[in-house]
Structures are given as structure tokens and as C-alpha cells.
Design an enzyme around this catalytic site. Sequence first.
Site, PDB file in Angstrom:
ATOM      1  N   LYS A 120       0.007   0.980   3.718  1.00 19.04           N
ATOM      2  CA  LYS A 120       0.705  -0.285   3.494  1.00 19.04           C
ATOM      3  C   LYS A 120       0.217  -0.890   2.184  1.00 19.04           C
ATOM      4  O   LYS A 120      -0.976  -1.174   2.024  1.00 19.04           O
ATOM      5  CB  LYS A 120       0.436  -1.241   4.656  1.00 19.04           C
ATOM      6  CG  LYS A 120       1.073  -2.605   4.476  1.00 19.04           C
ATOM      7  CD  LYS A 120       0.924  -3.454   5.718  1.00 19.04           C
ATOM      8  CE  LYS A 120       1.510  -4.837   5.488  1.00 19.04           C
ATOM      9  NZ  LYS A 120       1.374  -5.686   6.669  1.00 19.04           N
ATOM     10  N   LYS A 142       4.818   1.852   3.896  1.00 17.98           N
ATOM     11  CA  LYS A 142       5.474   0.570   3.710  1.00 17.98           C
ATOM     12  C   LYS A 142       5.080  -0.030   2.378  1.00 17.98           C
ATOM     13  O   LYS A 142       3.892  -0.042   2.074  1.00 17.98           O
ATOM     14  CB  LYS A 142       5.052  -0.357   4.862  1.00 17.98           C
ATOM     15  CG  LYS A 142       5.572  -1.758   4.774  1.00 17.98           C
ATOM     16  CD  LYS A 142       4.986  -2.583   5.879  1.00 17.98           C
ATOM     17  CE  LYS A 142       5.396  -4.022   5.636  1.00 17.98           C
ATOM     18  NZ  LYS A 142       4.762  -4.940   6.530  1.00 17.98           N
TER      19      LYS A 142
HETATM   20  C1  PBG Z   1       2.162  -8.525   8.937  1.00 21.71           C
HETATM   21  C2  PBG Z   1       3.383  -7.882   8.407  1.00 21.71           C
HETATM   22  C3  PBG Z   1       4.036  -8.091   7.184  1.00 21.71           C
HETATM   23  C4  PBG Z   1       5.201  -7.322   7.219  1.00 21.71           C
HETATM   24  C5  PBG Z   1       5.202  -6.656   8.444  1.00 21.71           C
HETATM   25  N1  PBG Z   1       4.064  -6.997   9.138  1.00 21.71           N
HETATM   26  C6  PBG Z   1       3.751  -8.995   6.067  1.00 21.71           C
HETATM   27  C7  PBG Z   1       2.569  -8.855   5.206  1.00 21.71           C
HETATM   28  O1  PBG Z   1       1.756  -7.947   5.338  1.00 21.71           O
HETATM   29  O2  PBG Z   1       2.442  -9.736   4.381  1.00 21.71           O
HETATM   30  C8  PBG Z   1       6.245  -7.268   6.148  1.00 21.71           C
HETATM   31  C9  PBG Z   1       7.610  -6.915   6.589  1.00 21.71           C
HETATM   32  C10 PBG Z   1       8.689  -7.157   5.605  1.00 21.71           C
HETATM   33  O3  PBG Z   1       8.476  -7.614   4.454  1.00 21.71           O
HETATM   34  O4  PBG Z   1       9.824  -6.914   5.987  1.00 21.71           O
HETATM   35  N2  PBG Z   1       0.981  -8.184   8.334  1.00 21.71           N
END
Ligand code: PBG
Length: 304
Positions: free
Chosen positions: A175, A228
Amino acid sequence: MRETSLSPDDFIYPLFATFGKNIRKEIKSMPGCFQESVDRIVKHAKEVHSLGIPSVLLFGIPEHKDETGSSAYDPHGVVQKAIKAIKDKVPQLYVITDVCMCEYTSHGHCGIIEKGDVKNDPTLELLAREAVSHAKAGADMVAPSDMMDGRVEAIRIALDEEGFSETPIMSYAAKYASAFYGPFREAAESTPRFGDRRSYQMDPANRREALKEVSLDIEEGADIVMVKPAMTYLDIISDVKDAFDVPVAAYNVSGEYSLIKAGAKLGWIDEKRAMMEVLTSIKRAGADLILTYFAKDAAKVLNK
Ligand code: PBG
């Protein structure tokens, strides 16, 4: 001759559960997506299922936020209620929950703060409690998105101890610290109050590090690994698919969705074609599962 085909069966649709009754509030920067109270989310879940989409990913927007994100593991919390209601009314729909602290902490970070820093190890216990409380409420699978080191193992051990050894874990394994999460943070009301997430999310410039992150999560017990965002990380999806033999998920995140919606609204882009092209490219790169806010729109196109 077509090498890649999409199906509604490939998709996981994110839903945002909020407290209250009869609430369905559109997220401004994500047209077509809503914060919904439990009664409305159940109706929405039925629609998702009727389109042939097998699964949803649940996020919670709690009534109360505090330093330790206690609503995250409250048995009567908003996500726990939403899980129960969906499994009760639409049992065939596979319910995955996002496990993270940022939606529940007053500071908006994904972990516990001590002296202005996010502390990895003390956060693990809370994440494990959150995952167990989701499983107790009936979640079919949990998906930790916080990026703390060691959390897959901590969650696996806690689930096993509580009798949920059959509950799989889909880890947000690679991520990245991405600008494309902007609209989501409006949706989940989880923008950090200070600093950013670069101390725990990955540097967009790193490719080999993704393989390291993924292999650690698999060693710790992840059943499915996720990359992601998706569009700007197709090379990573492809690398992970080649290097490992577990299912690979890709998250087509909020900013990727909003850009196409905005372009279409201005008349600058053909929304339907752009959507199908993006989703096809993610699958072509190697994703077995695609988490996407386009799931319903794309399913409608594919079902025709
Ligand atoms: C929580 C989380 C996030 C997303 C999914 N779970 C946000 C982040 O890490 O700031 C992002 C999902 C999206 O942008 O569609 N940590």
C-alpha cells in the site's frame, strides 16, 4: 482472440456505514457513492448482490472518535451492526471488513500516537481486537489496511485463539502513500489532523520493496494480498502475480474513480469506455480481484 475478460464476479464493492437512521449522504468528491446508515446499507447490499457482485468491503464512520479509536472494536459499533444486518438480510453476499484505526481515531492516523509519532507495536493489539470483533459480528473475511509491521500475524493469532481459524485475511500488502486516497478521506472522514502517512505507507518510487512487503505478509498468514492503488501501480500488480502463488487483489482507489467521474462530468472523457479500459488493464496486469467504486456501473455494462 480477446485475452482478458471482465465479470461482475471479479469485483468487490466498498460501502460506508454511518450511524443514524434513513441516512444516505452522497460523498461530494465521489459521485454515486454514499455514507449510509445501517438500514440503507442493507438495501444497497441487496442491489449489489442482485447485480452479480459477490462481495462488499465495509468501512465505518463512527459517532465517536478518540485517541485509541475505541469504536473500532466496540461490539455495538457501526461496522459491527452493519455486518450483522447485511449477513442477516443478504446472507449470500460475502462481507469483508476494512481493519484500520484511522476512521476511529480523533487524530486520523492508522495507529496509536505517542509523542507525536505513530507507534507500530502498541497498535497491533488494537487491530487484533478490531478484527476479532468484526469476525464475531459475522464478517466473512478481514482486510487490514493500516500497514503496521506484524499486524497480519497478530490478527491471525487473535482470530485463531477466538475460534475464527476459518476466517481468511486479505492484507493490504503493498500500500503506497498515495495522493489518490484524497476523496476517500472525505468519505471516511479520516484525514490525518497532522503529518501524513509516509512513515507507514510505501514510497511510490519503490518497486522491489513491494515484493518484500508482500512476502512478509504471506509468511505471517495472509490468504490474499492486495496492491493499492491500482492504476499507477500496474507494474507492481504484475510483479506480485508473477512472484507469488496466492490470489492478488488490486484496489482501484477513490482518486482513480473521481478523476474519471470528473472528466466525464466536464464532457472531456467517455466515462463508460474509460471505466472499462481501466478495469480491464488492472485485470490484464494480473489482479484476481478488483476492489472498485465502479463495480455497480461496470456490472451493469457487463450484464447487458
Ligand atoms: C484506511 C484506508 C484508506 C483507504 C482504504 N483504507 C485510506 C488511507 O490509507 O488513507 C483508501 C481507499 C480509497 O482511496 O479508495 N487506512
